[in-house]
Design a protein around this motif. Structure first.
Motif, PDB file in Angstrom:
ATOM      1  N   ALA A   1       5.076  -7.672  10.352  1.00 16.78           N
ATOM      2  CA  ALA A   1       6.199  -7.127   9.590  1.00 16.78           C
ATOM      3  C   ALA A   1       5.851  -5.718   9.139  1.00 16.78           C
ATOM      4  CB  ALA A   1       6.538  -8.006   8.392  1.00 16.78           C
ATOM      5  N   VAL A   2       6.893  -4.889   9.028  1.00 13.10           N
ATOM      6  CA  VAL A   2       6.777  -3.486   8.645  1.00 13.10           C
ATOM      7  C   VAL A   2       7.752  -3.220   7.510  1.00 13.10           C
ATOM      8  CG1 VAL A   2       6.981  -1.087   9.441  1.00 13.10           C
ATOM      9  CG2 VAL A   2       6.258  -2.882  11.051  1.00 13.10           C
ATOM     10  N   ALA A   3       7.364  -2.378   6.550  1.00 14.18           N
ATOM     11  CA  ALA A   3       8.281  -1.925   5.511  1.00 14.18           C
ATOM     12  C   ALA A   3       7.972  -0.469   5.186  1.00 14.18           C
ATOM     13  CB  ALA A   3       8.160  -2.782   4.250  1.00 14.18           C
ATOM     14  N   LEU A   4       9.028   0.355   5.096  1.00 11.70           N
ATOM     15  CA  LEU A   4       8.879   1.780   4.823  1.00 11.70           C
ATOM     16  C   LEU A   4       9.926   2.198   3.795  1.00 11.70           C
ATOM     17  CD1 LEU A   4       8.636   3.059   8.527  1.00 11.70           C
ATOM     18  CD2 LEU A   4       6.731   2.705   6.945  1.00 11.70           C
ATOM     19  N   ALA A   5       9.526   3.062   2.850  1.00  6.61           N
ATOM     20  CA  ALA A   5      10.445   3.570   1.835  1.00  6.61           C
ATOM     21  C   ALA A   5      10.126   5.033   1.566  1.00  6.61           C
ATOM     22  CB  ALA A   5      10.337   2.751   0.547  1.00  6.61           C
ATOM     23  N   ASN A   6      11.133   5.782   1.095  1.00 10.11           N
ATOM     24  CA  ASN A   6      10.923   7.203   0.804  1.00 10.11           C
ATOM     25  C   ASN A   6      11.006   7.473  -0.687  1.00 10.11           C
ATOM     26  OD1 ASN A   6      13.713   6.740   0.824  1.00 10.11           O
ATOM     27  ND2 ASN A   6      14.204   8.810   1.507  1.00 10.11           N
TER      28      ASN A   6
ATOM     29  N   VAL B   1      15.501  -7.269   1.878  1.00 10.65           N
ATOM     30  CA  VAL B   1      15.468  -5.809   1.951  1.00 10.65           C
ATOM     31  C   VAL B   1      16.438  -5.208   0.934  1.00 10.65           C
ATOM     32  CG1 VAL B   1      16.099  -3.832   3.407  1.00 10.65           C
ATOM     33  CG2 VAL B   1      14.679  -5.663   4.343  1.00 10.65           C
ATOM     34  N   ALA B   2      17.651  -5.754   0.845  1.00 14.75           N
ATOM     35  CA  ALA B   2      18.647  -5.224  -0.080  1.00 14.75           C
ATOM     36  C   ALA B   2      18.186  -5.336  -1.529  1.00 14.75           C
ATOM     37  CB  ALA B   2      19.972  -5.959   0.123  1.00 14.75           C
ATOM     38  N   VAL B   3      17.600  -6.479  -1.861  1.00 15.11           N
ATOM     39  CA  VAL B   3      17.107  -6.673  -3.227  1.00 15.11           C
ATOM     40  C   VAL B   3      16.017  -5.659  -3.547  1.00 15.11           C
ATOM     41  CG1 VAL B   3      15.779  -8.240  -4.700  1.00 15.11           C
ATOM     42  CG2 VAL B   3      17.739  -9.097  -3.407  1.00 15.11           C
ATOM     43  N   GLU B   4      15.093  -5.435  -2.607  1.00 21.09           N
ATOM     44  CA  GLU B   4      13.984  -4.510  -2.895  1.00 21.09           C
ATOM     45  C   GLU B   4      14.471  -3.073  -2.998  1.00 21.09           C
ATOM     46  OE1 GLU B   4      10.429  -3.976  -4.294  1.00 21.09           O
ATOM     47  OE2 GLU B   4      11.021  -5.946  -3.499  1.00 21.09           O
ATOM     48  N   GLN B   5      15.451  -2.686  -2.189  1.00 22.30           N
ATOM     49  CA  GLN B   5      15.971  -1.319  -2.283  1.00 22.30           C
ATOM     50  C   GLN B   5      16.632  -1.086  -3.644  1.00 22.30           C
ATOM     51  OE1 GLN B   5      19.432  -0.161  -2.206  1.00 22.30           O
ATOM     52  NE2 GLN B   5      18.806   2.015  -2.209  1.00 22.30           N
ATOM     53  N   ALA B   6      17.391  -2.092  -4.112  1.00 20.94           N
ATOM     54  CA  ALA B   6      18.071  -1.948  -5.401  1.00 20.94           C
ATOM     55  C   ALA B   6      17.089  -2.051  -6.561  1.00 20.94           C
ATOM     56  CB  ALA B   6      19.160  -3.014  -5.527  1.00 20.94           C
TER      57      ALA B   6
ATOM     58  N   LEU C   1       6.998  -6.767   0.094  1.00 18.28           N
ATOM     59  CA  LEU C   1       8.198  -6.907   0.915  1.00 18.28           C
ATOM     60  C   LEU C   1       7.830  -7.255   2.351  1.00 18.28           C
ATOM     61  CD1 LEU C   1      11.192  -6.631   1.619  1.00 18.28           C
ATOM     62  CD2 LEU C   1      10.811  -4.152   1.859  1.00 18.28           C
ATOM     63  N   ALA C   2       6.910  -6.505   2.953  1.00 16.58           N
ATOM     64  CA  ALA C   2       6.515  -6.793   4.336  1.00 16.58           C
ATOM     65  C   ALA C   2       5.930  -8.194   4.454  1.00 16.58           C
ATOM     66  CB  ALA C   2       5.512  -5.747   4.822  1.00 16.58           C
ATOM     67  N   ALA C   3       5.110  -8.590   3.476  1.00 13.68           N
ATOM     68  CA  ALA C   3       4.541  -9.939   3.500  1.00 13.68           C
ATOM     69  C   ALA C   3       5.639 -10.990   3.396  1.00 13.68           C
ATOM     70  CB  ALA C   3       3.533 -10.095   2.367  1.00 13.68           C
ATOM     71  N   ASP C   4       6.655 -10.732   2.579  1.00 14.17           N
ATOM     72  CA  ASP C   4       7.749 -11.685   2.438  1.00 14.17           C
ATOM     73  C   ASP C   4       8.596 -11.763   3.706  1.00 14.17           C
ATOM     74  OD1 ASP C   4       7.000 -12.384  -0.099  1.00 14.17           O
ATOM     75  OD2 ASP C   4       8.527 -11.178  -1.118  1.00 14.17           O
ATOM     76  N   LEU C   5       8.833 -10.632   4.358  1.00 13.76           N
ATOM     77  CA  LEU C   5       9.601 -10.649   5.607  1.00 13.76           C
ATOM     78  C   LEU C   5       8.900 -11.527   6.645  1.00 13.76           C
ATOM     79  CD1 LEU C   5      10.680  -6.902   5.981  1.00 13.76           C
ATOM     80  CD2 LEU C   5      11.998  -8.797   5.016  1.00 13.76           C
TER      81      LEU C   5
ATOM     82  N   VAL D   1       2.188  -2.557   6.725  1.00 14.76           N
ATOM     83  CA  VAL D   1       2.210  -3.338   7.962  1.00 14.76           C
ATOM     84  C   VAL D   1       1.304  -4.541   7.764  1.00 14.76           C
ATOM     85  CG1 VAL D   1       1.588  -3.428  10.401  1.00 14.76           C
ATOM     86  CG2 VAL D   1       2.650  -1.374   9.478  1.00 14.76           C
ATOM     87  N   TRP D   2       1.821  -5.746   8.047  1.00 12.16           N
ATOM     88  CA  TRP D   2       1.013  -6.953   8.008  1.00 12.16           C
ATOM     89  C   TRP D   2       1.213  -7.741   9.299  1.00 12.16           C
ATOM     90  CZ3 TRP D   2      -2.405  -6.614   4.463  1.00 12.16           C
ATOM     91  CH2 TRP D   2      -2.126  -6.177   3.175  1.00 12.16           C
ATOM     92  N   VAL D   3       0.164  -8.439   9.719  1.00 14.57           N
ATOM     93  CA  VAL D   3       0.279  -9.361  10.845  1.00 14.57           C
ATOM     94  C   VAL D   3      -0.353 -10.694  10.457  1.00 14.57           C
ATOM     95  CG1 VAL D   3       0.247  -7.534  12.582  1.00 14.57           C
ATOM     96  CG2 VAL D   3      -1.903  -8.634  11.933  1.00 14.57           C
ATOM     97  N   SER D   4       0.209 -11.773  11.005  1.00 15.70           N
ATOM     98  CA  SER D   4      -0.386 -13.096  10.931  1.00 15.70           C
ATOM     99  C   SER D   4      -0.634 -13.544  12.359  1.00 15.70           C
ATOM    100  CB  SER D   4       0.543 -14.088  10.221  1.00 15.70           C
ATOM    101  OG  SER D   4       0.051 -15.412  10.373  1.00 15.70           O
TER     102      SER D   4
END
Length: 460
Positions: free
Chosen positions: A319-324, A26-31, A334-338, A309-312
């Protein structure tokens, strides 16, 4: 330290090594994505078990109750409303649009084609960019289609269409007699406990921003109501609520859609595009192959926001990922990687094997070796009464079959998906052969006493 061999050993919080890897991602993707804020979450066995966030302001990262606009994730919610109408018998996926929404000029396309983006309708609206234009600019459905809305023959290819989901939202409103958003609230959001999901933001909610592509500056994005285009991307939601949505996409929910219907939505319904290998589309659901896993869900974007949003189902993870930010962070990846980080670090425990309480002797009579011509197969009788027919060597067409009320079985996967398996008996009641969509399986190779088209005369 003790261990527990029950499935519940997979539940609870994640191990520290996994949480550090997730937070690092998450930190890497935000930066790297240069986004004002970003939050991710992991869902396991239907529960949010981890979340992590980063913000440009130290100590002010969003939490799991902060709303973000989720863009095209909205389409999956609309698809659920349509499938509820299907399950109630109010419409069929093969119905032409004209039957339920007359006068659109694209009335020959089917409900199923609209859900799978195979209708051939234009990907966007004519005129002003709908995502950045007030919705009252297009007060009627005709305004979202334009003079030449059809770009491809219906059913021939996957061509993503935002106006297509505006039409589906109108179908829901017409058949329900209420605005589609009201139907969504009553039929889906309330039963799933998604109290922080809706058409309008409510505090706490993130503001959307556009980040300059060549400089570290940003400006606020205007939030537009999209009017008749709202079913294509209007909703706002939170990590907490989308964790519930991920659980629903993986297993259904009594009173909303059953597990079989949701599984049907996750199945590919559109031919893949050559330009996007590993990606597919079901019925309002995106499909992604990621590091050997099949994921289902959806991504979304609107000015100032990105979501995924992805599910396996196999891994019992979501997994969920949200950004503004309008662009920058790759929230789908990112969500797939989480999800992948969690699955690799803490793989799911299989359910323990348990024998059936009882199985009919006639069913047990099916178990064992069968031959399609000379090719050996094994038939396994499961505790549920379902059966699996799998090749014992080399390549072959294996399928799991689900038992039906009439004593036949219907294929659930593989080559024989949807086909019927029948156990054919002789006049004296003894088992002769298996018939699977006219293919004959016998107890011995080319059994001379069974109807085996193409068999060898005198074979014994």
């Amino acid at each position: 330290m003790t261990t527990n061999d029950s499935p519940s050993a997979y539940g609870g919080e994640l191990l520290s090594t996994a949480t550090r890897a997730l937070m690092h991602r998450v930190a890497v993707e935000q930066a790297r994505g240069r986004t004002p804020s970003l939050i991710g979450g992991v869902v396991r066995d239907g529960e949010l078990v981890w979340s992590g966030s980063r913000s440009m302001i130290e100590g002010h990262a969003p939490d799991t109750d902060t709303q973000y606009r989720i863009g095209s994730l909205t389409k999956s919610f609309v698809a659920v409303l349509v499938m509820r109408l299907r399950d109630e018998g109010r419409l069929a996926l093969t119905d032409p649009l004209e039957r339920h929404l007359p006068g659109t000029r694209v009335g020959e396309v089917t409900i199923g084609q609209l859900l799978a983006h195979t209708s051939g309708i234009a990907s966007e609206t004519p005129g002003p960019w709908w995502e950045r234009t007030p919705g009252d600019v297009r007060p009627e459905l005709a305004d979202v289609l334009g003079a030449a809305p059809v770009k491809h023959p219906a059913g021939r290819r996957h061509h993503y269409s935002n106006p297509g989901f505006a039409l589906l939202g109108a179908v829901v409103a017409r058949l329900r007699g209420v605005p589609w958003g009201d139907a969504l609230q009553q039929e889906v959001l309330d039963p799933l406990g998604m109290g922080r999901t809706g058409l309008l933001p409510r505090p706490p909610a993130a503001g959307g921003f556009a980040v300059h592509p060549w400089a570290d500056v940003m400006v606020p994005e205007a939030v537009q109501r999209t009017g008749v285009m709202a079913p294509a991307g209007e909703l706002w939601s939170t990590v907490d609520d989308l964790a519930r949505w991920a659980a629903f996409l993986a297993g259904g929910h009594d009173g909303v859609l059953d597990e079989a219907t949701v599984a049907h939505m996750r199945e590919p319904a559109a031919p893949p595009e050559a330009s996007t290998p590993g990606a597919g589309y079901g019925l309002g659901i995106q499909i992604l192959r990621h590091h050997g896993r099949t994921l289902a869900g959806h991504t979304g974007s609107m000015p100032g926001f990105l979501a995924a949003v992805w599910v396996s189902v196999e891994d019992r993870l979501g997994a969920v990922a949200l950004a503004n930010s309008t662009s920058g962070p790759a929230v789908g990846g990112l969500a797939a990687d989480l999800l992948t980080i969690t699955a690799d670090a803490e793989p799911a425990f299989p359910a323990p094997w348990r024998p059936a309480d009882s199985l009919d002797a006639a069913l047990l009579d099916l178990a064992g070796a069968w031959y399609w011509g000379t090719h050996p197969f094994g038939l396994l009788v499961l505790a549920s009464g379902d059966v699996e027919l799998r090749p014992l060597s080399g390549q072959g067409r294996g399928t799991r079959f689900h038992v039906e009320h009439d004593g036949t079985w219907t294929g659930r996967d593989g080559y024989y998906a949807g086909e019927t398996l029948r156990a054919v008996r002789r006049d004296d009641g003894t088992l002769s052969h298996l018939d699977v969509g006219s293919f004959v399986f016998t107890r011995t190779p080319y059994d001379p006493q069974a109807p085996v088209p193409g068999g060898f005369p005198g074979w014994s």
